[in-house]
Scaffold this active site. Sequence first.
Site, mmCIF file in Angstrom:
data_model
loop_
_atom_site.group_PDB
_atom_site.id
_atom_site.type_symbol
_atom_site.label_atom_id
_atom_site.label_comp_id
_atom_site.label_asym_id
_atom_site.label_seq_id
_atom_site.Cartn_x
_atom_site.Cartn_y
_atom_site.Cartn_z
ATOM 1 N N ASP A 245 15.460 -1.436 17.173
ATOM 2 C CA ASP A 245 14.835 -2.746 16.976
ATOM 3 C C ASP A 245 14.047 -2.642 15.666
ATOM 4 O OD1 ASP A 245 13.289 -4.995 16.920
ATOM 5 O OD2 ASP A 245 12.370 -4.710 18.889
ATOM 6 N N LYS B 158 9.988 -12.133 10.393
ATOM 7 C CA LYS B 158 8.890 -11.375 9.802
ATOM 8 C C LYS B 158 9.205 -11.048 8.337
ATOM 9 C CE LYS B 158 8.342 -9.691 14.397
ATOM 10 N NZ LYS B 158 7.217 -10.492 14.865
ATOM 11 N N TRP C 15 7.017 -4.117 22.813
ATOM 12 C CA TRP C 15 8.396 -4.549 22.584
ATOM 13 C C TRP C 15 9.374 -3.465 22.996
ATOM 14 C CZ3 TRP C 15 8.545 -9.447 22.493
ATOM 15 C CH2 TRP C 15 7.518 -10.175 21.897
HETATM 16 C C1 LIG Z 1 9.284 -5.240 17.183
HETATM 17 C C2 LIG Z 1 9.601 -6.546 17.848
HETATM 18 N N1 LIG Z 1 10.674 -6.649 18.639
HETATM 19 C C3 LIG Z 1 10.994 -7.803 19.252
HETATM 20 C C4 LIG Z 1 10.229 -8.919 19.111
HETATM 21 C C5 LIG Z 1 10.633 -10.189 19.832
HETATM 22 O O1 LIG Z 1 11.353 -10.958 18.941
HETATM 23 P P1 LIG Z 1 11.913 -12.401 19.342
HETATM 24 O O2 LIG Z 1 10.754 -13.306 19.488
HETATM 25 O O3 LIG Z 1 12.794 -12.722 18.140
HETATM 26 O O4 LIG Z 1 12.707 -12.276 20.584
HETATM 27 C C6 LIG Z 1 9.101 -8.882 18.290
HETATM 28 C C7 LIG Z 1 8.267 -10.085 18.104
HETATM 29 O O5 LIG Z 1 7.202 -10.091 17.552
HETATM 30 C C8 LIG Z 1 8.778 -7.665 17.652
HETATM 31 O O6 LIG Z 1 7.701 -7.562 16.871
#
Ligand SMILES: Cc1ncc(COP(=O)(O)O)c(C=O)c1O
Length: 363
Positions: A169, A193, A102
């Site tokens: 994030d 989450k 991510w």
């Molecule tokens: C740390 C992190 N950032 C971003 C995301 C992506 O999130 P989204 O599906 O809301 O775009 C995730 C998804 O599991 C994640 O765990």
Amino acid sequence: MKTIYNFSAGPSTLPKQATEEASAAIANFAGTGIGIMEMSHRTKPIEGMVEETENLLRELLSIPSGYEVLFLGGGASLQFNMAPMNLLDSNASADYTDTGVWANKALKEAKRFGKVNVVCSSKESVYNHIPKKFEQTPGAAYLHVTSNNTIYGTQWKEFPQTDTYLVCDMSSDILSRPIDVSKFGLIYAGAQKNMGPAGVTTVIVRSDILGKIEREIPTMLDYRTHISEKSMFNTPPVFAIYVVNRVLHWLKNLGGVAAIEKTNIEKANLLYEALDNSKLFKGTAAKEDRSTMNVPFVLSSVVPEAQKEAVEKDFLKAAVEKGLEQLKGHRSVGGFRASIYNAMPVEGVEALVTFLNEFEKKF
Ligand SMILES: Cc1ncc(COP(=O)(O)O)c(C=O)c1O
């Protein structure tokens, strides 16, 4: 009916009380006789609910004045773009830490908007640790971190010091522990989450960092639009925000973020101790960086390589029979992963530990 514990990494288990309250509101919201999904966002009950949700989040995270709270669509992935679009000029640079898939996606998107300095990376070791020694770039607009790496089960225990501000994030550990919001210029987190369902993303932004760049920003992608319209520039994901509202009430009644942190540490310790004492299983993340939210683990070398796939299958099948769901690991780490977010009760982790021990004895 047997008890099911859902260890999914996201969307993930929610407090039962919150989902029950949200279910009731689908038929009749706040005594209005109208279901929450059938009600305009421009009504007093909905405006009041969104405002209350913001205030609860402010209280739970001790958000100082000077910060705005937004509830947006588009997931955390949209924030990979919105953050640099609003904060990084095309002739400027920003520092990014590469601590997982991510984090890597975030830095790749940012490259569209300005120069990205990848100041550290643990990619070579399948992101099994958080690299803590690195140089920051003088003059960089901000330092981007992913507070918890959902796939690899690593977590920044202390956030790096910086002369500028952090952009973070926080999708997979927001509200799991107290944080000092004043270190951050921007925090974003998909709700699915620790906070609620998919469909709403929380953004916490220090207002004085906005409006400093030359780029023309499309209206919908400009944080200032959503600030001036109180997250109601367009139709917000009202139902998803309501679930967040109920989760925040639940968390407040439990004693807030400091109280849940204690339980989270207790749960994580239970599980890591079981893995450390096991001959059959082993955790994959570096000990000092172990996440309290996501615990990836694999079969140890006592299982011959050729047999691993079959044993993993047996394990997952037997787990489901015990009501322990969604333990399959992410394909980039393999093996298993137990996500033990705020809403996972201690009993769920105890049931998993009992099962790990039983499975090992029979093996
Ligand atoms: C740390 C992190 N950032 C971003 C995301 C992506 O999130 P989204 O599906 O809301 O775009 C995730 C998804 O599991 C994640 O765990």
